[in-house]
Every structure is written in structure tokens, then in C-alpha cells.
Motif scaffolding. Sequence first.
Motif, PDB file in Angstrom:
ATOM      1  N   UNK A 146      59.781  27.688  49.301  1.00 23.33           N
ATOM      2  CA  UNK A 146      59.083  28.497  48.313  1.00 23.33           C
ATOM      3  C   UNK A 146      57.627  28.045  48.284  1.00 23.33           C
ATOM      4  N   UNK A 147      56.783  28.883  47.690  1.00 21.91           N
ATOM      5  CA  UNK A 147      55.353  28.584  47.590  1.00 21.91           C
ATOM      6  C   UNK A 147      55.120  27.863  46.270  1.00 21.91           C
ATOM      7  N   UNK A 148      54.618  26.659  46.346  1.00 17.06           N
ATOM      8  CA  UNK A 148      54.397  25.858  45.142  1.00 17.06           C
ATOM      9  C   UNK A 148      53.028  26.181  44.542  1.00 17.06           C
ATOM     10  N   UNK A 149      53.028  26.696  43.305  1.00 25.12           N
ATOM     11  CA  UNK A 149      51.794  26.964  42.563  1.00 25.12           C
ATOM     12  C   UNK A 149      51.926  26.268  41.213  1.00 25.12           C
ATOM     13  N   UNK A 150      51.312  25.113  41.038  1.00 25.34           N
ATOM     14  CA  UNK A 150      51.483  24.368  39.785  1.00 25.34           C
ATOM     15  C   UNK A 150      50.882  25.062  38.572  1.00 25.34           C
ATOM     16  N   UNK A 151      49.855  25.907  38.772  1.00 28.18           N
ATOM     17  CA  UNK A 151      49.232  26.603  37.640  1.00 28.18           C
ATOM     18  C   UNK A 151      50.138  27.727  37.137  1.00 28.18           C
ATOM     19  N   UNK A 152      50.061  27.986  35.847  1.00 29.02           N
ATOM     20  CA  UNK A 152      50.862  29.047  35.243  1.00 29.02           C
ATOM     21  C   UNK A 152      50.419  30.424  35.741  1.00 29.02           C
ATOM     22  N   UNK A 153      51.392  31.309  35.910  1.00 31.98           N
ATOM     23  CA  UNK A 153      51.142  32.672  36.376  1.00 31.98           C
ATOM     24  C   UNK A 153      51.544  33.644  35.274  1.00 31.98           C
ATOM     25  N   UNK A 154      50.649  34.553  34.957  1.00 36.57           N
ATOM     26  CA  UNK A 154      50.927  35.587  33.962  1.00 36.57           C
ATOM     27  C   UNK A 154      51.853  36.629  34.600  1.00 36.57           C
ATOM     28  N   UNK A 155      53.113  36.641  34.194  1.00 42.92           N
ATOM     29  CA  UNK A 155      54.108  37.515  34.818  1.00 42.92           C
ATOM     30  C   UNK A 155      53.769  38.988  34.596  1.00 42.92           C
ATOM     31  N   UNK A 156      53.268  39.321  33.418  1.00 47.73           N
ATOM     32  CA  UNK A 156      52.924  40.719  33.137  1.00 47.73           C
ATOM     33  C   UNK A 156      51.814  41.206  34.064  1.00 47.73           C
ATOM     34  N   UNK A 157      50.801  40.380  34.275  1.00 52.52           N
ATOM     35  CA  UNK A 157      49.719  40.775  35.182  1.00 52.52           C
ATOM     36  C   UNK A 157      50.208  40.815  36.635  1.00 52.52           C
ATOM     37  N   UNK A 164      50.496  48.652  41.093  1.00 53.03           N
ATOM     38  CA  UNK A 164      49.422  49.343  41.807  1.00 53.03           C
ATOM     39  C   UNK A 164      49.732  49.484  43.298  1.00 53.03           C
ATOM     40  N   UNK A 165      50.524  48.557  43.838  1.00 49.43           N
ATOM     41  CA  UNK A 165      50.885  48.634  45.257  1.00 49.43           C
ATOM     42  C   UNK A 165      51.847  49.783  45.549  1.00 49.43           C
ATOM     43  N   UNK A 166      52.595  50.215  44.529  1.00 52.37           N
ATOM     44  CA  UNK A 166      53.623  51.230  44.755  1.00 52.37           C
ATOM     45  C   UNK A 166      53.034  52.501  45.362  1.00 52.37           C
ATOM     46  N   UNK A 231      48.094  39.424  44.404  1.00 54.43           N
ATOM     47  CA  UNK A 231      48.685  39.631  43.078  1.00 54.43           C
ATOM     48  C   UNK A 231      48.609  38.359  42.242  1.00 54.43           C
ATOM     49  N   UNK A 232      48.775  37.208  42.878  1.00 50.66           N
ATOM     50  CA  UNK A 232      48.648  35.929  42.160  1.00 50.66           C
ATOM     51  C   UNK A 232      47.206  35.745  41.677  1.00 50.66           C
ATOM     52  N   UNK A 233      46.226  36.087  42.511  1.00 48.80           N
ATOM     53  CA  UNK A 233      44.823  36.014  42.078  1.00 48.80           C
ATOM     54  C   UNK A 233      44.595  36.885  40.844  1.00 48.80           C
ATOM     55  N   UNK A 234      45.178  38.073  40.871  1.00 50.27           N
ATOM     56  CA  UNK A 234      45.031  38.986  39.731  1.00 50.27           C
ATOM     57  C   UNK A 234      45.738  38.419  38.499  1.00 50.27           C
ATOM     58  N   UNK A 235      46.928  37.857  38.702  1.00 51.43           N
ATOM     59  CA  UNK A 235      47.689  37.297  37.581  1.00 51.43           C
ATOM     60  C   UNK A 235      46.969  36.112  36.958  1.00 51.43           C
ATOM     61  N   UNK A 236      46.212  35.379  37.757  1.00 53.22           N
ATOM     62  CA  UNK A 236      45.461  34.225  37.256  1.00 53.22           C
ATOM     63  C   UNK A 236      44.038  34.600  36.833  1.00 53.22           C
ATOM     64  N   UNK A 237      43.751  35.907  36.810  1.00 56.50           N
ATOM     65  CA  UNK A 237      42.464  36.453  36.357  1.00 56.50           C
ATOM     66  C   UNK A 237      41.290  35.979  37.211  1.00 56.50           C
ATOM     67  N   UNK A 238      41.562  35.774  38.495  1.00 55.75           N
ATOM     68  CA  UNK A 238      40.496  35.403  39.424  1.00 55.75           C
ATOM     69  C   UNK A 238      39.865  36.636  40.067  1.00 55.75           C
TER      70      UNK A 238
END
Length: 311
Positions: A146-157, A164-166, A231-238
Motif C-alpha cells: 500500500x502507499x504510505x501517506x502519514x498526513x491526514x486525507x480529507x475523504x470527502x475531497x 470529476x474523473x467520472x 486526487x490526494x493533492x486535491x484532498x490535501x488542498x495542495x
Amino acid sequence: MKKIKYLAFFSYLGRNYHGFQYQILEGQRFKTIQDSIQQSLNNFAKQEVFIKSSSRTDVGVNARKHPVQFVLQRDSKKKIWDLLTVQRGVNFYLRDAGDQIAINEVYQVPMEFDVRNDCLQKEYVFYIDSQVGYNWENPLLFYKQSWCIPDQIDIDRLKQAFQKYLGRHNFYLFTSPEPFQTQFDLFEKELNSFEITHYPNEHFPKIQSIRISVKGKGFLKYQVRYMVGIAVLYAQKKIDENYLNYLLNPTGFIPQDERRNLIRLKAKPEGLFLYDVQYDQKFLHSQIQDDLIVNVPEKQIQDIDLLQQKT
């Protein structure tokens, strides 16, 4: 001589392989999934076997059900190998070679069946965890997958990004184009559906485990990994919604130096699984069908083998 076509679904952990496809670079031959499968088939059938796959996974990518077709030939006086014998025999040689590859299912298919063109839908699953490589769905089998991302991810974002990908988009900025890919509309792909499952830990609320499933007819090289990473960048507001829309709506080719300056992220390969590939059940036979066995005169064997190698 009798010929029979098989379709086998392989599972594997990709961390010890240089991707699926056979590769030689600057005279050096790399260990690939294709190499190992073909060698095990050669050892089992005592003949040179050529395989064709539905997909070509990247270095480090895993699979739960990766379909591969192949044709085995048998002397007319000998009994055709049944499906269980093929599965057990090939798995024996894979295990004997120390490979982390195995056949899960095997079917007989008609000679006109094509593992790529007859595919109805592919499903990829990506795992993200906030602990180092710990996969909550199956921790023993998928440890460090799995991909380890220690920072919290906003699931809704995260879900908003995949929403949007759909549908159908030009995913030119979600892949690494090859020099020969000069037709812009060929980067258009359609995402049929997605599902994001979040496994919160009530005892350790800061620990996240996320499962992302995407389904579509086909995907570009690195597309799923870029979809997850962006999507992770977007979820983390980057990146914001306008930037995400820009990435999804390119108007044409972009020079390489400009592409390098784009804010993008390609997810780590170890979290990605080719999870399932679907076909019309009419093609898949769980028992040997005599009417699908092709009898070939000896003088035609060589010509057919050459044709099979090219395809």
C-alpha cells in the motif's frame, strides 16, 4: 496435432519484478512477470509457449486477476490436459522457481477469443495507509502493498476529485506519453465507476486506511496512479478545483519542459492492484469442450506457431 486455447487468471506481487512485459535494455535482461509465466508454461508443456495479456502492469504493480491467454499443442494420440492439471502444473513450476505468481483460475476459450479485444471492463484497486505499508484488508498477504501517506486525507475531497474523473475525459496529463503517440484524441478514456472505502480505526483515530476502486474499459499507462496521486493533492488542498479541471481538460499537446512544471503526483506502484477483468461468460468454459479443440495437420504447425508469436 491438437491445439487448445486457455485463459488463465494470474495473481502476483510485483515488487520483485520489472513490470509485466518482457524487457531487454542495453543488453541487460530484466526479470518480468511475462518471463516467469512463459518459462513455467514451457517447463510444464515441454514446448515453446507464447502468451498474450490483457494489460501490461508497471514496475512494482500487483495483480489479483491478470488474464493471460495461451495455446498448447498436444500429440493427437495423447490426452488433452484438463484445466486443473494446467493450473497445478504451471503453479508447481512457478513455485519451484521462487516466483510470487500463481494461477487462480483457468478456462478453455474458443480460438477466436482475444484477451484484449474481448475485455468488457477492468477494475483497479489502490490502497493507501497512514502506517508503513500496512494493508488492512489483508495484512498478511498484502504486507507493504500500500502507499504510505502519514498526513491526514480529507475523504470527502478525495471523493470529489474522483467524481470529476467520472465519464469520458482526455487523460493526456494523467499519463507519460510515448514519442509515437501523436494522435491527441487517443488519450481519451472513460471511467465507468469508482468506489472509495475508508477504514477508520476507533482505537487509533489518526490511522487511516483507504481503498479506491476504479472501473473502465481501459486505462493509459500510469493513468490510475496519476488519478490517485492528483486526487490526494486535491484532498490535501495542495491544488484547487480550477486546477483539477485544467488537468482534466487539456486542449492539445504540451512541450515536455512545461509538463515538468505542472503540479502533479504519481502514486507509488506498490499500492496498485489489477483487481479484476471481466469477459462475456459465453467465452469461458470450466470444462474441456471437444468441439473447441483444433486438429492441425503437422505441416501447418510451424506456420501457426509463427502467427501465434506475432500476435
